[in-house]
Design an enzyme around this catalytic site. Structure first.
Site, mmCIF file in Angstrom:
data_model
loop_
_atom_site.group_PDB
_atom_site.id
_atom_site.type_symbol
_atom_site.label_atom_id
_atom_site.label_comp_id
_atom_site.label_asym_id
_atom_site.label_seq_id
_atom_site.Cartn_x
_atom_site.Cartn_y
_atom_site.Cartn_z
ATOM 1 N N TYR A 1 0.823 -1.218 0.000
ATOM 2 C CA TYR A 1 0.000 0.000 0.000
ATOM 3 C C TYR A 1 0.853 1.263 0.000
ATOM 4 O O TYR A 1 0.603 2.188 0.778
ATOM 5 C CB TYR A 1 -0.927 0.023 1.222
ATOM 6 C CG TYR A 1 -1.734 -1.223 1.385
ATOM 7 C CD1 TYR A 1 -2.814 -1.477 0.548
ATOM 8 C CD2 TYR A 1 -1.408 -2.165 2.354
ATOM 9 C CE1 TYR A 1 -3.555 -2.632 0.677
ATOM 10 C CE2 TYR A 1 -2.143 -3.322 2.481
ATOM 11 C CZ TYR A 1 -3.211 -3.549 1.644
ATOM 12 O OH TYR A 1 -3.940 -4.695 1.779
ATOM 13 N N TYR B 1 -11.897 -6.741 6.991
ATOM 14 C CA TYR B 1 -10.816 -6.864 6.010
ATOM 15 C C TYR B 1 -10.631 -8.349 5.700
ATOM 16 O O TYR B 1 -10.516 -9.165 6.608
ATOM 17 C CB TYR B 1 -9.498 -6.279 6.542
ATOM 18 C CG TYR B 1 -8.353 -6.545 5.590
ATOM 19 C CD1 TYR B 1 -8.189 -5.765 4.443
ATOM 20 C CD2 TYR B 1 -7.478 -7.614 5.795
ATOM 21 C CE1 TYR B 1 -7.174 -6.036 3.540
ATOM 22 C CE2 TYR B 1 -6.459 -7.897 4.892
ATOM 23 C CZ TYR B 1 -6.317 -7.102 3.764
ATOM 24 O OH TYR B 1 -5.327 -7.387 2.865
ATOM 25 N N ASP C 1 -13.444 -15.868 8.936
ATOM 26 C CA ASP C 1 -12.092 -15.546 8.477
ATOM 27 C C ASP C 1 -11.212 -15.397 9.722
ATOM 28 O O ASP C 1 -11.225 -14.361 10.379
ATOM 29 C CB ASP C 1 -12.123 -14.257 7.645
ATOM 30 C CG ASP C 1 -10.735 -13.818 7.186
ATOM 31 O OD1 ASP C 1 -9.740 -14.366 7.681
ATOM 32 O OD2 ASP C 1 -10.669 -12.909 6.334
ATOM 33 N N LYS D 1 -1.694 -16.585 8.012
ATOM 34 C CA LYS D 1 -0.753 -15.798 8.825
ATOM 35 C C LYS D 1 0.122 -16.636 9.780
ATOM 36 O O LYS D 1 1.196 -17.033 9.384
ATOM 37 C CB LYS D 1 -1.498 -14.677 9.537
ATOM 38 C CG LYS D 1 -1.937 -13.609 8.518
ATOM 39 C CD LYS D 1 -2.278 -12.269 9.134
ATOM 40 C CE LYS D 1 -2.264 -11.157 8.115
ATOM 41 N NZ LYS D 1 -3.569 -10.737 7.640
#
Ligand SMILES: *Cc1c(COP(=O)(O)O)cnc(C)c1O
Length: 453
Positions: A20, A151, A261, A290
């Site tokens: 980003y 997200y 999620d 992750k």
């Protein structure tokens, strides 16, 4: 070639993108070494900084860096084979990992798809939900309901269920599918005694709006997607576990696939092995990533219940019974082998109950350390809120954080953090000691105070 940090930083800028960021932003530090909870950085002036890692490399390096057991797991697998295709072939690391994940996740989750990143596991989850609805004869059900403030990754379908205001929708509005957004659940906090505190009235209002939205749109919906209890990159927002019970009920009522999620929250980070366990519910599909490999290699997994898998198995129709996804590096053996070793470190070997593994004590140590050492931040004028859940500590400011300035001020104090928006937050490796947590707290608060007053 002289590989000093200064040299690396000038070679990096304009050449490789960072997350980003504009191409010409480059990086501020080069990593020279990483060991345990410590990163060794060098800045553009050539100054070396030894800093404590407050980020676990974005939720992933839960056992710290250069862990003896994880290094050995990669080496051992390397000497057997590092990769083979997964089409038509299988291998022990993938099978071992899939068995292990089925054992440690909520009971109903029985089948595993090994994906190469979190975003891809979300894509696979969405595809599976669509294929499930099609198999059930609901061909008109192709939208998803998602919580505002969420997200779920950066690929297009995942991006479509991220928060429509703060996510990347505006940049790609012409391509974003029109999903249904449920209100952001009210804030909650879990106190030091482990009790949840939140406004009952706000939760009731959230529930009413959510029930109405789902009822009005159920005919078009394939599933509901959420990050259980803690919305991460969308704003580090903690909400009441009761929300999950309501979503579970709505999913059952309208035959929607409930997708949890847990890519950020999984493997103990919130104080339960999986965050859905705060509510005692079982999702139909769960995504993990992750921390799965202890931060060593990129890997994620999607798990689903037998109800979903058997509906797909019986499907005829346009798509048939195959789950339509298959990345080149699916089930990468090095990643699976290190994931198995990481899960052993977290949960103990397969003879012990995963729930009672070493992670529980480690995360409890993080939680009490973060509570004690972040609390003083609440006295700063610019601090709006301080909250802790499991191994996550958040300082929310009244305005946007000056990211570069706060990062640099923290490095000067021997601490690595990467703030975003109005948030300075830490999620340290599970191996962090009480002393290191104290240093982390002091460093972060000192940096906020120096830059924001
Ligand atoms: C990081 C994250 C993802 C995306 O995972 P990647 O591995 O970065 O693709 C998806 N969902 C949640 C909740 C995440 O935190």
């Amino acid at each position: 070639m002289i590989t000093t940090g200064t040299n690396l930083l000038s070679r990096d800028v304009g050449l490789v993108w960072h997350p980003y960021a504009p191409l010409d932003a480059g990086a501020h530090y080069a990593v020279l070494e990483a060991n345990g909870t410590q990163l060794v950085l060098e800045d553009a002036a050539g100054t070396r900084h030894e800093v404590l890692d407050g980020m676990s490399s974005w939720w992933s390096a839960v056992h710290g860096y250069r862990h003896r057991v994880l290094d050995a797991a990669v080496r051992t697998q390397l000497e057997r084979f590092s990769h083979v295709m997964f089409g038509g072939l299988t291998h022990e690391p993938a099978i071992e990992l899939a068995e292990r994940l089925v054992e440690m996740t909520p009971n109903g989750l029985r089948h595993v798809f090994l994906a190469d990143s979190g975003s891809i596991s979300v894509e696979v989850a969405l595809k599976l939900a669509l294929q499930y609805q099609e198999a059930m004869g609901h061909t008109e059900r192709h939208r998803f309901a998602a919580l505002r403030g969420g997200y779920h990754g950066d690929t297009f379908a995942a991006m479509g269920i991220c928060d429509p205001v703060d996510g990347m929708h505006s940049a790609f509005a012409q391509r974003s599918p029109s999903e249904l957004f449920l209100p952001k659940p009210p804030a909650a906090r879990r106190n030091a005694q482990g009790d949840w505190e939140y406004s009952v009235a706000r939760l009731a209002q959230w529930e009413q709006e959510t029930r109405e939205l789902i009822a009005a749109n159920a005919g078009q919906l394939a599933g509901i997607v959420c990050e259980p209890v803690l919305q991460g990159a969308g704003g580090m927002h903690i909400y009441p576990p009761a929300v999950l019970g309501i979503l579970r009920e709505l999913a059952d009522q309208y035959d929607l696939v409930l997708i949890a999620d847990e890519i950020a929250t999984g493997f103990g980070r919130t104080g339960q092995l999986f965050a859905v366990q705060h509510a005692g519910i079982e999702p139909d599909i769960m995504c993990v990533g992750k921390a799965l490999t202890g931060g060593y290699l990129t890997l994620a997994a999607m798990l689903c219940s037998s109800r979903i898998a058997s509906a797909l198995a019986g499907a005829k129709g346009a798509t048939g019974s195959a789950l339509l996804h298959g990345p080149t590096f699916m089930g990468n053996p090095l990643a699976c082998a290190v994931a198995c070793a990481s899960l052993d470190l977290l949960a103990g070997d397969r003879s012990t109950a995963a729930n009672d593994g070493p992670w529980r004590h480690q995360v409890a140590t993080l939680e009490s350390g973060l509570r004690a050492h972040l609390a003083p931040a609440a006295d700063l004028a610019q601090v709006k809120d301080v909250r802790v859940l499991g191994g996550v500590g958040v300082i929310q400011l009244a305005s946007e954080v000056q990211v570069s300035a706060v990062t640099e001020a923290a490095v000067q104090r021997g601490v690595w953090v990467r703030p975003f928006r109005d948030l300075v937050y830490v999620m340290p490796p599970y191996i962090s000691t009480p002393d290191q947590l104290a240093t982390l707290g002091r460093g972060v608060i000192g940096a906020v105070q120096q830059i924001h007053g």
